[in-house]
Each structure stands twice: as structure tokens, then as C-alpha cells.
Design a protein around this motif. Sequence first.
Motif, short mmCIF file in Angstrom:
data_model
loop_
_atom_site.label_atom_id
_atom_site.label_comp_id
_atom_site.label_asym_id
_atom_site.label_seq_id
_atom_site.Cartn_x
_atom_site.Cartn_y
_atom_site.Cartn_z
N VAL A 110 12.02 9.68 8.69
CA VAL A 110 12.23 8.32 8.20
C VAL A 110 11.51 7.31 9.24
O VAL A 110 11.60 7.61 10.37
N ALA A 111 10.59 6.44 8.67
CA ALA A 111 9.76 5.60 9.56
C ALA A 111 10.58 4.77 10.66
O ALA A 111 10.17 4.67 11.59
N ASP A 112 11.53 4.07 10.25
CA ASP A 112 12.24 3.20 10.97
C ASP A 112 13.82 3.46 10.64
O ASP A 112 14.42 3.09 9.67
N VAL A 170 0.90 -1.15 0.06
CA VAL A 170 -0.01 -0.02 0.04
C VAL A 170 0.91 1.28 0.08
O VAL A 170 1.74 1.22 0.70
N VAL A 171 0.69 2.01 -1.14
CA VAL A 171 1.48 3.50 -1.14
C VAL A 171 0.26 4.40 -0.60
O VAL A 171 -0.90 4.32 -1.09
N GLY A 172 0.85 5.50 0.34
CA GLY A 172 -0.12 6.26 0.79
C GLY A 172 -0.42 5.97 2.45
O GLY A 172 0.28 5.26 3.08
N ASN A 216 1.61 9.31 3.67
CA ASN A 216 1.28 9.11 4.94
C ASN A 216 2.49 7.82 5.45
O ASN A 216 2.64 7.68 6.55
N LYS A 217 2.77 7.09 4.61
CA LYS A 217 3.89 5.91 4.69
C LYS A 217 3.06 5.02 5.64
O LYS A 217 3.82 4.42 6.55
N ALA A 218 1.93 4.58 5.71
CA ALA A 218 1.29 3.81 6.31
C ALA A 218 1.94 2.24 6.26
O ALA A 218 1.96 1.80 7.69
N VAL A 219 2.19 1.83 5.09
CA VAL A 219 2.45 0.61 4.95
C VAL A 219 3.99 0.53 4.44
O VAL A 219 4.83 0.06 5.02
#
Length: 698
Positions: free
Chosen positions: A215-217, A125-127, A186-189
Motif C-alpha cells: 500500500v503506497a500510503d 496517471v495509471v502505471g 508502479n503506482k507512480a501517481v
Amino acid sequence: MGELSTLFAPQRVAVVGASEETGTVGYAITSNLLAEFEGETVAVNPNQEEVLGLDCHDSLTDLENVDVAIVVVPATVAVDVVRDAARAGIENVVVVTAGFSEAGSDGSAREAELVEIATEHDLNVVGPNSLGVMSTGVGMNATFGPRTATPGTISFMSQSGAFITAVLDWAGDREIGFRDIVSLGNKAVLDESDFVREWGDDPETDVILGYLEDVADGREFIEAAREVTRETPIVTVKSGRTEAGASAAASHTGAIAGSDEAYEAGFKQAGVLRVDTVQELFDFASILDGQPLPDGDGVAIVTNAGGPGVMTTDAVGDAALRLAEFEDETLDRLSEALPSEANIFNPVDVIGDADVERFATAIEIALSDPGVGMAVVLACPTATLSFEALADETVRLQAEYATPVAATLMGGSGTDAAAATLREAGIPTYFDPARAVRSLDALREYAAIRDHDPVEPTTFDVEYDRAREILTSAVERGRTHLGVESMDLLDAYGISTPQGEVVDSPGDAERVAREIGGEVVMKIVSPDISHKSDIGGVEVGVPQEAVRDTYEDIVVRARNYQPDGSIVGVQIQEMVDLDEGTETIIGVSRDPQFGPLVMFGLGGIFVEVMEDTAFRVAPVAGSEARAMLGEIKSAPLLSGARGRTPADRAALVETIQRVSQLVTDFPAITELDINPVVAQPEGATAVDLRLTLDQEKL
């Protein structure tokens, strides 16, 4: 998540929310796909029978063999559409719809549900809240932007959709081409690490660019990028260079380390080239995409203008490059080929009346010198020089010698044709010579990244159980701020500490001082007093006969300063000879994205004033710790500057690594300062300690 290859090379794309109404997102995406997409575009909209000549379907569940679903329906039903995509066996979903975590608690709940569906069904999923995706390899523009990318070998990700539309408009006019583009939303996935890995495996992507706001992680990103940058350069703009949150920090390290230091350290460890501006982003991308890596850092400058040549020389001095020193044979050849008024030394000035033949001869002689690793060809317009002919010769010579070249054509529209010739051959052109030099420096930096063999951090044999008992005992006593009373924690991890003990009476103070022998150091131990020296809470060189009185004096001063403060006692500590050592600091703060951030710098009482520090994300390998020692401005002090005895750098490197292991093993340590760590001719000794615990993580 699954493989991403079909996201960028689909055969069938469905637009859920396709529309014939101009000015809507559904219309823009559908029409963009129909313009050039080599595969099949499918319209999904239960309220329409036909959209732009396509038969409309009511739901994704009515379809088979869809590779990508683009979701542009309202947020209130978007999650249901994603669930339909999972039921239909669709691997890739791009949620363009906004109204998720960026829109309050209801949106956050929707986003959490979306993540749950993606996790359960292994969906890419993008977004959400994404502009969409592009891939010039299949002519796919699945965005609602007004312009399609020019084909090329640069893949680009951005957390800002508006940034993508602006970049495409700007880059298109400059014939900068792209392979894949993704708006992260939103970089949810899927996040930046997923796309770094995907493009690292893509043989058609030569350079990866990114505009990142976070950066998410952090650890995941370092791991992914470190692997990819061995073959594919990554260049990023990271916005938000603030030190938000630092004012609330309890330690020296926390006060100095803002969020940006973690990104700077993380990108460095990952081999990512970080830039400050959009101009640099594409300057670096162009030269990394078009030119070979240099064999050395020596730069040759060949110009027909003395002043700009000096400017270029200054730019080389400002970069981590050097002006190449020509061999005698090179100087002899230049002397024979150029008029007597010319300058044969670097920078080579062929003077203003040079024609193309003279200019090209000088370039060829410079490129043939063994000490030249790269070159700047700099030309100003004259009546005797054809820019187009010079471009042809530069292209020929760069290909012949396989030496990276950056061109500076200091003119207006008269340089357009020459710039196009150079650009087609992969040679970037700049009006400002400083940009040319900075771009060559990026080549040098990436060459160093490629040559660097990553080393795994050392795992030392430590007393983990003993350290855990010390921390657990503190938490059980309700203590979250610890000081020198916990020096045994460092000893458990093999970090050298002076002999000493915390006592709570003048008599015990005398006893411990006798056991140590000679003069001692005495320090107040209180979780409520941060800067002990400022309030007279530290006495150095106390003789045996003065220990009892000094104990009383230190306690009185602490009581006067903090009447309601908790006083644990006084630490009696062996003297460390500061005259034979250099005071440094090793500290740790914990970053939300990257985890423990290790700091090294000049220590003592000046740490917050000087802020002469270097950072790395833990765990820190030995090579990274050695690099930290060299990065601080006061590094010469460690090597024996001004008659000082050189410090035991190996001991400092090991101490940094042991601290790194400690805070990696114990996430409950949120902040830590060892200040000073006295770097002696033989060994390094931790003299003082402060740390903060999160008891819920122990």
C-alpha cells in the motif's frame, strides 16, 4: 489529481503506439478497443498512416477532446508523450510501458520526471508498467489482455497485470461480472486509495476487490477505505506475509511485528475484508454482491445428507457464527412436515429420499424462525430430487424471507443448470460446504463493519513540551536508545509510573530507597544491555539494608557481561505488587507504509515466547484499544480467570491510547516497549521502558 470519472467513461481514447503488427502491445490494445468500445478510438503513431482502418496522427498535440491516452511507446520517449498529453489538455493517461522504477536508476529517474509532470498539470496517471484499464459500462477494454470482462457490479484493481488476465479467464467461465478493472502498475501517481474513493462514489460498483502487494500510503488508505466501507464492501488479497526486517529490530515489539501485522491491523481498522486465496476473494465477492446482510449470526442448515450436514456444522463452529437454535414452534412444524426418521433439530436432515416439496418446506420453516439470520441449503444428488426444481424453490424462498442463503450442491455437471439459476438470483453455490459457511461469515463481518460507528481517537491533555525536552536532551547527548532513565517521558503523557530515580553511586541509591520506603526494585541502566534480567541486572524486593551492596553487585555483573558497555547507573524503583496484577506489554514499531503500529499483549519475560499480541495502527481510538484487549488469547486473565482479581481494563485502554498519542506526536520514536505494564485491580502502572530514537526526525 483530478476526478476519475472520465477514465472509466471516456468518449474518446487515443492509443499512442498503435500498431497493425500482430503480437505487439499496440496492436492488442487498439484491436481490443475497436471490438466493443462505445466511444471513438484514435490511433497515434508518426511512423504509420493507418492502423486497423484508423487514420494515424503524429502526436497527441494534434488532437482535441481526448479523454484518455494509452501510452505504449518505449520508455525512453514515454515521458515526452505524457508531457504532450498535458499540453493537449488530456486528463487521464495510462502508461502501459515498462522500464521505470522497476528497471534501475535510469528508470527511477524517468518515473520521477513522470510524477513531476503529473503533479504540475494535475494529470491522472495509471502505471507505468500497467496492463491497462477496462470498463464494461462503455465496453472499453484498454488492455493488452486476451479476454474482456463480463459486465457486472464488481470493480477490481491489481498490482499484477498477469493476475488480471488469469482472473478474467477464470471468472468469465463462471459468469462473474465486473464494472471497472485497473492494473495499478508502479503506482507512480494514482494508487489504491484513489480507486477506492472513485468506486466508493460509483453507484454501479457494489463490491471492490483488490490484489495488493503493498500500500503506497497506509494512513491514506485507512482513511479512504474506512469511509467507503460504510456503504461498499472491500475485499483484498494481500501477498507477502513475511516478517522481513524483524530480525534487525531492537525491541520486543520490533521483533514480533513483521510487515504483515501492520497490514492486518490497518485493514481491520479500515473495514477491509482480507482473504488468503483467490477462491475466497471471489467467494466473498459473490455473496456480498448478491445477498442481503444478515440480521443475526445464527445459521440454519437444511440438507438431505447427514454427513455433509455435520461437515457444515463443523464449519459453523470454526467461523465466528453459531448454529441457530430453533423455537419450539419451528420444531413442531418441522416434526409435522418431515418423516419420523428426519432430524428436525439444526442441522435439519430431510433424509435422502426427500423430494423438492419436502426439501422446500423444511427450508421455508427454517427461514421463518426468528433466530435464523442466514442459511445453508445443502443437497446431494438422489433419484428423488431435482436440483433444478430445488434451485427454483430456493430462489423463491430467499426472496420471500430476504434472508441470506448460500447453496452447496455436491455434484458434478448435473448441478450446472441449478447453479446457473441460483447465480442469476445472486445466490452463490459451492461444492464445499466450508466455503459456503466462510462466505456467510464474510457477510456477518461486513454487517458488523457497517454497524460500527467510527470513533475519533481521544486527544489527552499532556505535557508535550516536557516530553520534547526529554527527547531533545537525549539526542544532544548522542543517545538514540533510552531506557528506564527516561520514565519521565511516560509521566509527561499521563501514564502511571512507580516512584523512582536513576542514581550513579551506592550512597544515592540508599538515599532514594529511604525516600521510597520499604523494599525496592533495582535495575541496571545501560543502552547496551537489552535483556537486563538475563544477566542479573534486576533485583526485586531489595530491603533497605541491602541496597548499597546490591548496587555494587548489579554494576559488577553488567561490567562482566559488557566490559565496553555504557552504564548510566542503577534505577531505584518503588515495588509494584505483581501478585495483585497481570503483566502486559504495550509497544510500538514504525511501519514504512502505515506508520506507528501499537502492540498490546501478555508481558513480562514471556512476551517473545508467547507472542500473544494484538496490533493497531496509531492513532488508536478507545473502541479499538478495548478490542485489542479482547483479541489476545490470554484475555481471560484480565477478567479474573482462575480466581485472579480482574484487571482495570479501562486503565489499560487509556494507557494504550496515551502511548498511541505519544508516538503519533513524536515520529522520532521508531520503537518503544513498556514491559511490563502491570494491570492492577485499580489502575495500570508502567514499570519498565525501552525506546529507540531517529534523531533526524526530532
